[in-house]
Design an enzyme around this catalytic site. Structure first.
Site, PDB file in Angstrom:
ATOM      1  N   ASP A  22     -59.237  20.442 -82.577  1.00 37.27           N
ATOM      2  CA  ASP A  22     -60.621  20.605 -82.132  1.00 37.27           C
ATOM      3  C   ASP A  22     -61.061  22.012 -82.520  1.00 37.27           C
ATOM      4  OD1 ASP A  22     -63.055  20.944 -80.901  1.00 37.27           O
ATOM      5  OD2 ASP A  22     -62.450  20.056 -78.990  1.00 37.27           O
ATOM      6  N   ASP A  94     -67.213  21.209 -75.058  1.00 35.64           N
ATOM      7  CA  ASP A  94     -66.407  22.336 -75.522  1.00 35.64           C
ATOM      8  C   ASP A  94     -65.322  22.730 -74.526  1.00 35.64           C
ATOM      9  OD1 ASP A  94     -67.744  22.922 -78.083  1.00 35.64           O
ATOM     10  OD2 ASP A  94     -69.462  23.337 -76.807  1.00 35.64           O
ATOM     11  N   HIS A 137     -68.425  28.846 -66.906  1.00 36.66           N
ATOM     12  CA  HIS A 137     -69.245  27.762 -67.472  1.00 36.66           C
ATOM     13  C   HIS A 137     -69.147  26.463 -66.664  1.00 36.66           C
ATOM     14  CE1 HIS A 137     -70.054  30.224 -70.909  1.00 36.66           C
ATOM     15  NE2 HIS A 137     -68.787  30.242 -71.299  1.00 36.66           N
ATOM     16  N   HIS A 176     -70.966  34.975 -73.513  1.00 42.51           N
ATOM     17  CA  HIS A 176     -71.624  33.682 -73.304  1.00 42.51           C
ATOM     18  C   HIS A 176     -72.302  33.662 -71.938  1.00 42.51           C
ATOM     19  CE1 HIS A 176     -68.258  32.755 -76.108  1.00 42.51           C
ATOM     20  NE2 HIS A 176     -69.148  31.972 -76.692  1.00 42.51           N
ATOM     21  N   TYR A 307     -61.282  36.571 -77.268  1.00 46.81           N
ATOM     22  CA  TYR A 307     -60.498  35.753 -78.194  1.00 46.81           C
ATOM     23  C   TYR A 307     -59.930  36.540 -79.368  1.00 46.81           C
ATOM     24  CZ  TYR A 307     -62.920  32.551 -75.218  1.00 46.81           C
ATOM     25  OH  TYR A 307     -63.409  31.926 -74.089  1.00 46.81           O
TER      26      TYR A 307
END
Length: 677
Positions: A22, A94, A137, A176, A307
């Site tokens: 993915d 996601d 999120h 984000h 990340y």
């Protein structure tokens, strides 16, 4: 610094990973957690922290935010086949599931609650939870963006329910938008949610209209949701600091939280493939420091994104080292937020301040929204259309190269005190006097230049000791100091001349009505900012900034807003080698506001702050020493509206000074006269 810093980590949270291909999820790997913890261990920071064991969140904890139906669905994932997990994942966005992710998600939420318990009960002062999966999120009934349970949202409700927190501030510096947190609290005035995030006019994930600046909350929660959308990549340290000084901190001080929760996502650091920003890891030391005097120092940082496996651990270390009380490093790359003909950062700042004008007294003089043809919601920059894939790729490669943050070494002595006979040295301070016989040349110079009575041995001893103290601060042998002196004006003049000759730049901050030394030339050696209720006879110049407040320093609201919106941006852009903080007799400033000022200024000059006070201010020695030692200032209470004349004075000063000081800018330059009102 009293109490300690908690570090919460459990290797068990690395025991899940993506089991299929993915592209959207491949960056969320167990190594995110291991490299962060290993960096803390290697640097010696982990052993300085208080280790707190992890626990699983209970179902009751999770149901504070999530629906029972969603919880029941996630509870089944440990028993699913690979195909079942793939199918289950498809209903969310996601995110991916794994047989062990439910267990890890309970640990992540539980670790966050353990941190809240430790901070709210006073077992530690602050702390950080290294957790995985992240949480901001995740929504009431949906996993999203690598997040299963909303760790920080659960923690906020838990703090209110179990510990009686009346107001909670959530600062989300992840790149984000944490839409899950926003949805949870958008109608709740007891939780102030602040988020900056890559947005690009809704083209960047999660591509939501409600991530824009005009989503301010709903109903009673209107004004308590603050979104700062970044409409271009490449934001720098100065952009982050500008938003803190002109939006977050003024609103947060007015809100007066009982607890600060940080969604500590480090994908907003340089090199991250998601953020593509240019802020260096050391900026997180400064952002952390600026939050540490809120809520009496009760701050919980909880890992979210990040990340790049180099900038992530660097940023984590910068954050934890600041929580431990070590002086912040010198700020780098602070060239102001407006170095281009058009500044998307300034435009976002402008729009956010304008959108929140109706809700916060500290922003009621903010400029109106930009003209419609250039507003953040409508503009389509030609330069964006002209960019080629090659240019974007080159920029991305360039952004991945940055120097490793310099090692931060705390001086052997935190705080030194020069006190007259009969005044006890505060606990934790070192009573300081020059151990060596002073240089006869220096003694003669001090006598000739500063002493009215050449035979005043006490004054000469004080001046000699201060000279020696500054030398040791310059060598980083002592971090900061305070001195109780007979004539604060004379001593200030002496210290300014001595320090300016030895150091690169000295920031002089005077509180109250005292005669201040005004250099005859604007050579940049000193920047003087004075707060009082009297108009200065000296004309305002680039390096001489008199701030005349109607009630002087006795109006806490007006004073604090001037510190946040004027003094801090000036201080960060000036980047001094030493901060000289002078308290005049009968300044009218409350001890608690003085402690906030002292604490905030220690983010500058690697913490090298020298405080001068008149001998009659003996009662202020203990609270001053407390702040210099790193203790959090007491809460100021919810700030009332400042005196209108003072707000207008502040805006006039900002308008005049921003020509020379770019960090004072709060409006985009092409907005057709959008001045503050």
């Amino acid at each position: 610094m009293k109490m300690g810093t908690a570090l919460i980590y459990d290797e068990e949270m690395t025991n899940y990973k993506l089991l299929w291909v993915d592209p959207a999820c491949k960056i969320e790997v167990p190594e995110r957690l291991t490299v962060s913890h290993e960096a803390l261990v290697k640097s010696g920071l982990a052993e300085r922290c208080v280790s707190v064991p992890v626990r699983e969140a209970t179902e009751a904890d999770i149901l504070l935010v999530h629906s029972e139906e969603y919880l029941e669905a996630v509870k089944k994932t440990p028993f699913m086949t690979l195909e079942d997990l793939k199918e289950f994942t498809l209903q969310y966005g996601d995110v991916y599931f794994h047989p062990n992710i439910y267990h890890c998600a309970k640990l992540a939420a539980g670790a966050t609650l353990q941190l809240v318990d430790s901070v709210m009960t006073g077992k530690v002062r602050n702390g950080m939870a290294l957790v995985r999966p992240p949480g901001h999120h995740s929504m009431r009934s949906a996993a999203n963006g690598f997040c299963v349970f909303n760790n920080v949202a659960i923690a906020a409700r838990y703090a209110k329910q179990k510990h009686g927190a009346k107001r909670v501030l959530i600062v989300d510096w992840d790149v984000h938008h944490g839409q899950g947190v926003q949805y949870c609290f958008e109608d709740d005035p007891s939780v102030l949610y602040f988020s900056w995030h890559r947005y690009e006019h809704q083209k960047f994930w999660p591509n939501l209209k409600e991530s824009d600046y005009d989503s301010v909350g709903k109903g009673k929660g209107a004004g308590f949701n603050v979104n700062v959308p970044w409409n271009k990549v490449g934001m720098k340290n100065n952009d982050y600091l500008s938003v803190f000084c002109h939006v977050l901190l003024p609103v947060a001080y007015e809100f007066c939280p009982d607890l600060v929760l940080v969604c500590a996502g480090f994908d907003s650091a340089i090199g991250d493939p998601e953020g593509e920003m240019c802020a260096s890891p050391d900026i997180f030391a400064h952002l952390t420091h600026l939050l540490m005097n809120l809520a009496g120092g009760k701050l919980c940082a909880v890992l979210e994104g990040g990340y790049n496996l180099t900038s992530l651990p660097q940023s984590v270390c910068q954050t934890v080292q600041t929580l431990l009380g070590d002086p912040a490093p010198l700020p780098v790359n602070l060239d102001g937020p407006c170095q281009r003909s058009f500044s998307p950062a300034l435009e976002s700042l402008h729009c956010v301040r304008s959108a929140h004008r109706p809700y916060w007294s500290c922003l009621k003089h903010a400029a109106e929204l930009p003209n419609s043809d250039i507003s953040t919601k409508r503009i389509k920059l030609a330069e964006e259309e002209e960019k080629t894939e090659k240019e974007i790729e080159e920029k991305s490669v360039e952004a991945k190269v940055w120097p490793e943050p310099p090692k931060r070494v705390a001086p052997p002595v935190r705080t030194a005190a020069i006190l007259p006979n009969g005044v006890a040295c505060p606990d934790g301070c070192k009573c300081f006097s020059s151990s060596e016989d002073p240089d006869p040349v220096i003694v003669n110079k001090l006598r000739e230049s500063f002493l009215k009575n050449a035979d005043d041995s006490d004054a000469l001893t004080t001046l000699s000791s201060l000279t020696a103290l500054i030398e040791q601060m310059e060598k980083n042998e002592i971090c900061n100091g305070l001195a109780l002196v007979r004539d604060v004006s004379m001593v200030m003049d002496c210290v300014v001349q001595q320090a300016a000759a030895a150091l690169k730049r000295v920031l002089v901050v005077c509180v109250g009505d005292v005669v201040v030394p005004c250099p005859s030339k604007e050579d940049g050696k000193t920047l003087l900012v004075q707060f009082s209720n009297k108009a200065s006879v000296e004309q305002q110049r680039k390096y001489h900034v008199p701030v005349c407040l109607k009630k002087g320093c006795s109006d806490v609201s007006g004073f604090i807003q001037a510190v946040l919106g004027l003094l801090l941006p000036l201080g960060y852009e000036y980047d001094p080698s030493l901060v000289l903080l002078v308290r005049a007799p009968d300044s009218g400033l409350s001890d608690s506001a003085w402690q906030h000022l002292t604490g905030l200024l220690q983010g500058l000059a690697q913490g090298h702050t020298l405080v001068l006070m008149q001998e009659g201010e003996k009662a202020c020695v203990a609270p001053t020493a407390s702040s210099l030692l790193g203790d959090a200032a007491p809460c100021l209470g919810q700030l009332h509206t400042s005196v209108p004349e003072d707000a207008e004075t502040l805006e006039r000063l900002r308008q005049t000074l921003q020509v020379d000081w770019k960090l004072l800018q709060t409006t985009a330059p092409q907005t057709g006269g959008g001045e503050e009102r």
